[in-house]
Every structure is written in structure tokens, then in C-alpha cells.
Design an enzyme around this catalytic site. Structure first.
Site, mmCIF file in Angstrom:
data_model
loop_
_atom_site.group_PDB
_atom_site.id
_atom_site.type_symbol
_atom_site.label_atom_id
_atom_site.label_comp_id
_atom_site.label_asym_id
_atom_site.label_seq_id
_atom_site.Cartn_x
_atom_site.Cartn_y
_atom_site.Cartn_z
ATOM 1 N N ARG A 144 35.705 70.556 15.324
ATOM 2 C CA ARG A 144 35.734 71.983 15.659
ATOM 3 C C ARG A 144 34.362 72.400 16.201
ATOM 4 O O ARG A 144 34.255 73.151 17.162
ATOM 5 C CB ARG A 144 36.097 72.830 14.421
ATOM 6 C CG ARG A 144 37.512 72.638 13.911
ATOM 7 C CD ARG A 144 38.559 73.158 14.883
ATOM 8 N NE ARG A 144 38.374 74.556 15.221
ATOM 9 C CZ ARG A 144 38.825 75.586 14.492
ATOM 10 N NH1 ARG A 144 39.535 75.365 13.412
ATOM 11 N NH2 ARG A 144 38.621 76.828 14.879
ATOM 12 N N GLN A 194 41.832 74.821 17.549
ATOM 13 C CA GLN A 194 42.115 73.668 16.694
ATOM 14 C C GLN A 194 42.593 72.481 17.531
ATOM 15 O O GLN A 194 42.284 71.326 17.233
ATOM 16 C CB GLN A 194 43.184 74.030 15.653
ATOM 17 C CG GLN A 194 43.485 72.908 14.682
ATOM 18 C CD GLN A 194 42.326 72.603 13.737
ATOM 19 O OE1 GLN A 194 41.724 73.523 13.204
ATOM 20 N NE2 GLN A 194 42.016 71.330 13.538
ATOM 21 N N ASP A 205 51.372 71.272 8.922
ATOM 22 C CA ASP A 205 50.561 72.451 8.563
ATOM 23 C C ASP A 205 51.215 73.071 7.328
ATOM 24 O O ASP A 205 52.332 72.682 6.945
ATOM 25 C CB ASP A 205 50.571 73.433 9.759
ATOM 26 C CG ASP A 205 49.614 74.606 9.593
ATOM 27 O OD1 ASP A 205 48.801 74.608 8.641
ATOM 28 O OD2 ASP A 205 49.689 75.543 10.417
ATOM 29 N N ARG A 236 39.866 86.381 15.359
ATOM 30 C CA ARG A 236 40.976 85.827 14.564
ATOM 31 C C ARG A 236 41.768 87.024 14.053
ATOM 32 O O ARG A 236 41.259 87.815 13.245
ATOM 33 C CB ARG A 236 40.443 84.991 13.411
ATOM 34 C CG ARG A 236 41.530 84.679 12.397
ATOM 35 C CD ARG A 236 41.154 83.612 11.406
ATOM 36 N NE ARG A 236 41.159 82.300 12.032
ATOM 37 C CZ ARG A 236 41.136 81.155 11.360
ATOM 38 N NH1 ARG A 236 41.100 81.171 10.037
ATOM 39 N NH2 ARG A 236 41.142 80.010 11.990
ATOM 40 N N HIS A 294 46.830 78.818 18.077
ATOM 41 C CA HIS A 294 45.521 78.424 17.521
ATOM 42 C C HIS A 294 44.905 77.364 18.448
ATOM 43 O O HIS A 294 44.791 76.195 18.096
ATOM 44 C CB HIS A 294 45.713 77.878 16.102
ATOM 45 C CG HIS A 294 44.441 77.710 15.334
ATOM 46 N ND1 HIS A 294 43.218 78.181 15.781
ATOM 47 C CD2 HIS A 294 44.193 77.106 14.135
ATOM 48 C CE1 HIS A 294 42.290 77.880 14.886
ATOM 49 N NE2 HIS A 294 42.843 77.225 13.894
ATOM 50 N N CYS A 313 45.478 70.774 10.348
ATOM 51 C CA CYS A 313 44.333 71.622 10.718
ATOM 52 C C CYS A 313 43.479 72.030 9.522
ATOM 53 O O CYS A 313 42.335 72.424 9.695
ATOM 54 C CB CYS A 313 44.821 72.846 11.474
ATOM 55 S SG CYS A 313 45.887 73.931 10.502
HETATM 56 N N1 NVA Z 1 49.152 78.117 10.360
HETATM 57 C C1 NVA Z 1 47.977 78.380 9.572
HETATM 58 C C2 NVA Z 1 46.768 77.762 10.196
HETATM 59 C C3 NVA Z 1 45.483 77.966 9.440
HETATM 60 C C4 NVA Z 1 44.279 77.395 10.116
HETATM 61 C C5 NVA Z 1 47.803 79.887 9.450
HETATM 62 O O1 NVA Z 1 48.021 80.609 10.431
HETATM 63 O O2 NVA Z 1 47.473 80.350 8.352
HETATM 64 N N1 CP Z 2 41.718 75.071 10.682
HETATM 65 C C1 CP Z 2 41.133 76.286 10.627
HETATM 66 O O1 CP Z 2 41.210 77.081 11.566
HETATM 67 O O2 CP Z 2 40.436 76.510 9.483
HETATM 68 P P1 CP Z 2 39.807 77.884 8.964
HETATM 69 O O3 CP Z 2 40.969 78.771 8.604
HETATM 70 O O4 CP Z 2 39.001 77.477 7.780
HETATM 71 O O5 CP Z 2 38.978 78.487 10.056
#
Ligand code: NVA
Ligand code: CP
Length: 300
Positions: A286, A133, A218, A103, A130, A258
Site C-alpha cells: 500500500r 488496495q 474479504d 474514505r 477500493h 485486503c
Molecule cells: N470491504 C471492506 C474493506 C476494508 C478495507 C470494507 O469496506 O469494510
Molecule cells: N485494507 C485497508 O484498506 O485497510 P484499512 O482499512 O486499515 O485502511
């Protein structure tokens, strides 16, 4: 040796593979067999430049269910944070483990890792995509309403990593996607154009929600954009999923997010905690969807 198979984007899966993965995930969810350990002794390295609840727990638990284990690595405590080249890190880490999940902020960090890794690399979220998800979201949709092919999905809010992954899912699973976002917050043009006539971008939520089978949103400010929160609250104020918007969509439309969510900003509590919301089913998925993914990439 065969080159490793990576999962960087949903476009790494064919339509048949995506559908089989969903069906496998639902089987794994419904019939948990502790003796089924296809990844016995295997190790997944997990590199997190950003926070996570769901992604970390689902991968770690999934590896454990399958008889393997996962190592949580933060750049703060590894040489990655002190500038060791990604290429060298990818070579070294992949020489010791069976898979690497990352990540990261930059999408290029994940593609560079994939280039130099001898084992499968999984995208656990970048600024661009992502995909994990979407495996879970699509599993949840299929479980509630059947195949999504030919349906209409509405994305409300930022043209961000989740939005891009919905666009890619629309290509692979063949659904129509209406995107409603404020001017200046549209998704990446190349990703939109590559998906062709399935995608329509609006700057108005009500037009985009008409005839919709699934409404998705989101947060207004993603991880790494915290300093833009105030500016975004103004830009996105008309881009909230509320009961009025859900009423414009089809009667049996579902709602997904998500998570984590900000009630009162991108979605009202009434919608996210209401009968049309399947956010917690998708969150649980997930685990199941990624177990199916780990099996596809790592089990020999
Ligand atoms: N768009 C959000 C998704 C988090 C799971 C981010 O990148 O922070
Ligand atoms: N939706 C998602 O990816 O959650 P986290 O940021 O908690 O991993």
C-alpha cells in the site's frame, strides 16, 4: 489551468499506466532514497468517514517520504460533519492543499468532491470501490508470479467494494475472474457486464476455484454493515477460504485479503498464515504503490 487528474476508479488508468505504476512501486520499494523528494512542501488532505489503519498510515508515510505532509481530517471535527455542502468543502479544501484523499460511505461523496476540487482527488475506499488496495494487490502478484494477464483469479465472498475493484482490475490488466458469492450478495450488475466474458459469477466456491492462480476474499460484513453481521454469518457460512478450497486451485496459487481479516470466518488461520498467503506483502505495498500513485498525480 489543466483540470486535475483524479483517481476514483482503476478505470482511470490505462493498462500501460497500471503496469508502469506497479513497476515504479517496486523500484521505490527496492531503492529508498531519502533525498528523492518530488512532493517537497506539498500537502495531502485526508478525509476519513470510516476507520483505517493501512490507508491512513501508507498515505501519511508516503507523503512524508516524498518531502510533503498529510492532514488527517475527521468529519467529526470539521464542518463536513455539521452539513457544510460537499461542493463548498471541496472548493475550499482544494484551494489550500495539493491533493485530497477520501474514505467515505457514499461513492457519490468522492465523485462530487472530484467535480468541485481543483486538485487531484483519490478514492481511499467507498461503498462501491477500493482501487488503492488493488494497486498494492497487483504489485504483490506481479512480484511473486509476474504479469497477471491471462491468469485466473477467484473472488470468494461478498460482491462488495473489493470485488468491484477486482472486476475493474480484470478489465485493465486482462485476467479472468471467477466470483463465488451467496445468492443475493452478487456484485453490481453494471460493473460485471461492463467487464464482459472475463467474469463468471458462481454461487459455489469449488467451481470458482478450479484452475485458479489467486484466491481472494474479504470480510463478510464491511464497514457500515455491522448490524448485518449475524445474518451474514449464516448467508456466507459456505464461503470460507480454507485448505480444502486452496487444494482445488492450482498448486502455486496465492492467497490475498485486503485486511483486516476475521480468522475462522471468511478465511481459516491455516490459509491466511500459511505459505500461499501474501497478505502482508500486499499490505506493505500500500505504501509503495500509493507513493507511485502520488508521484503520478501530484509531481510536476
Ligand atoms: N470491504 C471492506 C474493506 C476494508 C478495507 C470494507 O469496506 O469494510
Ligand atoms: N485494507 C485497508 O484498506 O485497510 P484499512 O482499512 O486499515 O485502511
Amino acid at each position: 489551468m489543466m483540470p486535475a487528474r483524479h483517481f476514483i476508479s482503476l478505470l482511470d488508468l490505462s493498462s500501460d499506466e497500471f503496469r508502469s505504476l506497479i513497476s515504479r512501486a517496486t523500484d521505490l520499494k527496492n531503492t529508498r532514497n531519502p533525498d528523492f523528494q518530488p512532493l517537497k512542501g506539498q500537502v495531502l488532505a485526508m478525509i476519513f468517514e470510516k476507520s483505517s489503519t493501512r490507508t491512513r498510515i501508507s498515505f501519511e508515510t508516503g507523503m512524508s517520504h516524498f518531502g510533503g505532509s498529510a492532514i488527517f481530517l475527521s468529519p467529526r471535527d470539521t464542518q463536513l460533519g455539521r452539513g457544510e455542502p460537499l461542493e463548498d468543502s471541496a472548493r475550499v479544501i482544494s484551494s489550500m492543499v495539493d491533493g485530497i484523499m477520501l474514505r467515505t460511505f457514499s461513492h457519490q461523496t468522492v465523485t462530487t468532491f472530484a467535480k468541485y476540487s481543483s486538485v487531484p482527488v483519490i478514492n481511499g475506499l467507498t461503498e462501491l470501490l477500493h482501487p488503492c488496495q488493488l494497486l498494492a494487490d497487483m504489485q504483490a502478484y506481479f512480484e511473486h508470479q509476474g504479469d497477471i494477464s491471462g491468469k485466473t483469479v477467484t473472488w470468494v465472498g461478498d460482491g462488495n467494494n473489493m470485488c468491484h475493484s477486482y472486476i475493474n482490475a480484470a478489465r485493465v490488466l486482462d485476467f479472468k475472474l471467477n466470483i463465488a458469492c451467496p445468492v443475493g450478495y452478487e456484485p453490481n450488475k453494471e460493473i460485471v457486464d461492463a467487464a464482459g466474458s472475463r467474469i463468471t459469477v458462481y454461487n459455489n466456491t469449488e467451481l470458482a476455484a478450479k484452475n485458479s492462480d489467486l484466491i481472494v476474499t474479504d470480510v463478510w460484513a464491511s464497514m457500515g454493515q455491522e448490524e448485518e453481521q449475524k445474518k451474514r454469518e449464516i448467508a456466507f457460512k459456505d464461503f470460507q477460504v480454507n485448505s480444502k478450497l486452496m487444494d482445488i486451485a492450482n498448486n502455486d496459487a496465492l492467497f490475498m485479503h485486503c485486511l483486516p481479516a476475521h480468522r475462522g470466518e471468511e478465511v481459516t488461520a491455516e490459509v491466511i498464515d500459511g505459505a500461499q498467503s501474501i497478505v502482508f506483502d500486499a499490505a506493505e505495498n500500500r505504501l509503495h504503490a500509493q507513493k507511485a500513485l502520488l508521484e503520478l498525480l501530484l509531481a510536476h
